[in-house]
Scaffold this motif. Structure first.
Motif, PDB file in Angstrom:
ATOM      1  N   PHE A 444       0.872  -1.170   0.000  1.00  0.00           N
ATOM      2  CA  PHE A 444       0.000   0.000   0.000  1.00  0.00           C
ATOM      3  C   PHE A 444       0.914   1.225   0.000  1.00  0.00           C
ATOM      4  N   THR A 445       0.782   2.094  -0.995  1.00  0.00           N
ATOM      5  CA  THR A 445       1.658   3.254  -1.131  1.00  0.00           C
ATOM      6  C   THR A 445       0.954   4.493  -0.597  1.00  0.00           C
ATOM      7  N   VAL A 446       1.580   5.145   0.386  1.00  0.00           N
ATOM      8  CA  VAL A 446       1.016   6.364   0.954  1.00  0.00           C
ATOM      9  C   VAL A 446       1.905   7.544   0.581  1.00  0.00           C
ATOM     10  N   THR A 447       1.286   8.600   0.122  1.00  0.00           N
ATOM     11  CA  THR A 447       2.007   9.827  -0.217  1.00  0.00           C
ATOM     12  C   THR A 447       1.586  10.932   0.737  1.00  0.00           C
ATOM     13  N   VAL A 448       2.580  11.537   1.383  1.00  0.00           N
ATOM     14  CA  VAL A 448       2.342  12.679   2.254  1.00  0.00           C
ATOM     15  C   VAL A 448       2.800  13.927   1.509  1.00  0.00           C
ATOM     16  N   PRO A 449       1.888  14.788   1.076  1.00  0.00           N
ATOM     17  CA  PRO A 449       2.302  15.994   0.348  1.00  0.00           C
ATOM     18  C   PRO A 449       2.867  17.033   1.299  1.00  0.00           C
ATOM     19  N   GLY A 450       3.795  17.833   0.781  1.00  0.00           N
ATOM     20  CA  GLY A 450       4.361  18.902   1.591  1.00  0.00           C
ATOM     21  C   GLY A 450       3.609  20.198   1.379  1.00  0.00           C
ATOM     22  N   PRO A 451       3.868  21.202   2.185  1.00  0.00           N
ATOM     23  CA  PRO A 451       3.197  22.495   2.024  1.00  0.00           C
ATOM     24  C   PRO A 451       3.768  23.271   0.847  1.00  0.00           C
ATOM     25  N   GLY A 452       3.004  24.203   0.299  1.00  0.00           N
ATOM     26  CA  GLY A 452       3.482  25.102  -0.745  1.00  0.00           C
ATOM     27  C   GLY A 452       4.064  24.361  -1.903  1.00  0.00           C
ATOM     28  N   GLY A 453       5.287  24.779  -2.314  1.00  0.00           N
ATOM     29  CA  GLY A 453       5.925  24.208  -3.495  1.00  0.00           C
ATOM     30  C   GLY A 453       6.654  22.914  -3.244  1.00  0.00           C
TER      31      GLY A 453
END
Length: 579
Positions: A444-453
């Motif tokens: 199971f692949t989890v992606t944690v996005p970062g803030p802004g750019g």
């Protein structure tokens, strides 16, 4: 299976003598590890309501395995199982226990069968009679533990086929039994014996299997009664067996689309009635038919070959149809048994299972969580108790599976939570199911996005390399001209390509963002696609800022692109951000 109605009245005759012996219902036998049946087994039905000894008849005929008919309640409304519905024949080691021990000592075994025509017609089939799922499951368990058997047969016909409440109760009880067996390490198979047409199950029989699937009950064998078609037609009984089984194969393929052809054929059984069946001479299974069916069954690799019943395998009553004591045709004693006996072969299928996670990936913004379903299935052998775990979560991300133990065929929930401090990135988590030394895993692949750019990598090109940008040929990182820092991106459109560079980013789902960047050159395009849509362009000799607002979709992913135009010269870009 057919049992003449007049025999039902004979059950009371057993009561006095056996009751006087002081037998205790449910006393049971000392438990030992039941032995799984061979992958291909010949197990004719034995009429347990006769006075014959199963062990003696098995020895005389050469049938190593027997299907014991039948177990039912003594009256409508009862939840107590008895052999033949007779209170003189309780489920107890004192009834048939010694015979079964002898049969096993010779390398064979028995399959107790619930139901039968008389019980199904009279309302004493246990799921028809008893309205408690737990009590039905307990009755099944009592048979399993008393006689240490590894398969139960459910002979469902006549009124039992259309009693929907009982059909559902039966399958719910089977599921409970299978969960118990898996938790206790007991090999256990369930077979359904059902009437058939010459082209497969009628809708009533198919509904039994659909109910089992809904209940989560595993059906290991579907055993067709390839006789008593009652259609007033002449029959080639061997050809009709093959067409009925082929129809069943197609029905099972629709019901269980994940199974291979070999697995589907390995779920099928056929039960013949040697000689003249109940319908009459138009349905006569001959000795030549037996050889044809044997060869076909061996070639197809079906699971079970049987007939009704062992006591009929003789030629003692030429011209008589549907007798319980003879076939009604000229034959040598035990001809059908001797023809079918070599079918028993192969080691039992090893216990195995599969594991999957759906969906297989998700975006989890810091401070949020997501769930996925962990699904398991039995791929061979019997269901086992599986310990579930998940590994690979980075700092700031937690992952759990609940419940932590399921029976193969069951499901669980994966929960992944990202804390407010979780670092951006894409992380593969491994979900594992284990049963002893056997384990199966899924990712199971989890992606944690970062803030802004932070969702866009190397947007300022200060790495001095293109990666992770993917570009058409001719693109490069240059030191002049630059907008900021030491490097910028240069694309090189030609007459045959736009010089496009792309990068896929993962952001928060259903969220508004703006793609910004500085560009110069003729026909410089900046935009997003693949989960979001937006673009802008300009032609300029100096640095010009482009801004592209967009909204992510449910996945949170989008592809950022930059390109020029065919034959219009190079385009430069720098300080690209998503925020």
């Amino acid at each position: 299976m057919r049992r003449p109605r007049h025999l039902h009245a004979l059950f009371a005759a057993f009561t006095t003598a056996v009751a006087a012996a002081g037998l205790v219902v449910g006393s049971g036998a000392a438990a030992h590890a039941a032995t799984p049946l061979p992958a291909h087994v010949f197990a004719p039905y034995f009429e347990a309501y006769s006075s014959d000894s199963p062990a003696e008849l098995a020895q005389a005929s050469g049938a190593k395995y027997l299907t014991m008919a039948f177990v039912q309640t003594e009256a409508k409304g009862s939840c107590t199982p008895y052999w033949n519905g007779s209170t003189a024949q309780p489920v107890d080691a004192s009834v048939f226990g010694a015979d079964f021990t002898t049969i096993r000592a010779r390398g064979g075994d028995v399959i107790p069968s619930f139901g039968g025509y008389a019980a199904d017609n009279g309302g004493t089939e246990i799921a028809d009679s008893c309205t408690s799922v737990d009590a039905i499951a307990a009755a099944y368990q009592k048979i399993v533990t008393t006689y240490d058997v590894s398969r139960l047969d459910m002979d469902i016909e006549d009124k039992s086929l259309t009693n929907k409440a009982a059909v559902d109760r039966r399958n719910q009880a089977i599921k409970k039994l299978q969960d118990w067996a898996a938790a206790n390490g007991r090999p256990l198979q369930i077979s359904y014996t059902l009437p058939t047409t010459t082209s497969g199950l009628a809708s009533s029989g198919l509904n039994v299997l659909k109910s089992a699937k809904t209940a989560g009950a595993r059906v290991d064998v579907v055993n067709l009664m390839t006789f008593d078609y009652y259609d007033n037609a002449a029959h080639d009984m061997a050809a009709d067996t093959q067409s009925a089984a082929t129809g069943l194969y197609n029905q099972l393929a629709t019901l269980y689309p994940a199974k291979t052809p070999a697995q589907l054929w390995g779920m099928i059984g056929v039960t013949e009635m040697p000689g003249i069946d109940d319908f009459g001479p138009a349905e006569t299974f001959t000795t030549a038919n037996a050889a044809t069916v044997y060869n076909w069954a061996t070639a197809k690799g079906i699971n079970t070959l049987s007939f009704w019943a062992l006591q009929r395998d003789n030629g003692g009553c030429p011209g008589t149809g549907g007798s319980d004591t003879c076939s009604g045709i000229a034959q040598d004693p035990w001809h059908f048994t001797h023809t079918f006996a070599p079918f028993t072969s192969g080691a039992p299928a090893a216990d195995d299972f599969s594991l999957s996670v759906a969906p297989g990936s998700a975006v989890v913004v810091p401070g949020a969580s997501t769930t996925a379903t962990v699904t398991t299935a039995v791929t061979s052998g019997s269901a086992q108790a599986l310990a579930l775990s998940v590994t690979g979560a980075p700092a700031g991300v937690s992952a759990t599976v609940s419940p932590g133990t399921v029976t193969a065929g069951g499901s669980a929930q994966l929960t992944v939570t990202a804390s407010a401090s979780a670092g951006p990135g894409t992380y593969p988590l491994t979900v594992t199911g284990s049963a002893g030394p056997l384990s199966r895993s899924a990712t199971f692949t989890v992606t944690v996005p970062g803030p802004g750019g932070a969702g866009l990598s190397n947007g300022d090109l200060e790495k001095g390399t293109l990666g992770p940008w993917t570009c058409e040929s001719g693109a490069s990182v240059v030191s002049t001209p630059v907008h900021g820092g030491s490097y910028a991106l240069k694309t090189s459109p030609t007459s045959g390509q736009t010089g496009e560079c792309t990068q896929t980013v993962t952001l928060a789902p259903n969220t508004k963002y703006t793609l910004s960047g500085w560009v110069q050159g003729s026909y410089a395009y900046l935009g997003v696609r693949g989960g979001a849509t937006g673009s802008a362009w300009t032609s300029s000799t100096g640095w010009t800022k482009l801004s592209v607002p967009f909204t992510t979709g449910p996945s949170g992913t989008a592809t950022v692109y930059l390109h020029g135009w065919y034959g219009q010269g190079p385009v430069h870009a720098d300080d690209l951000t998503v925020g």
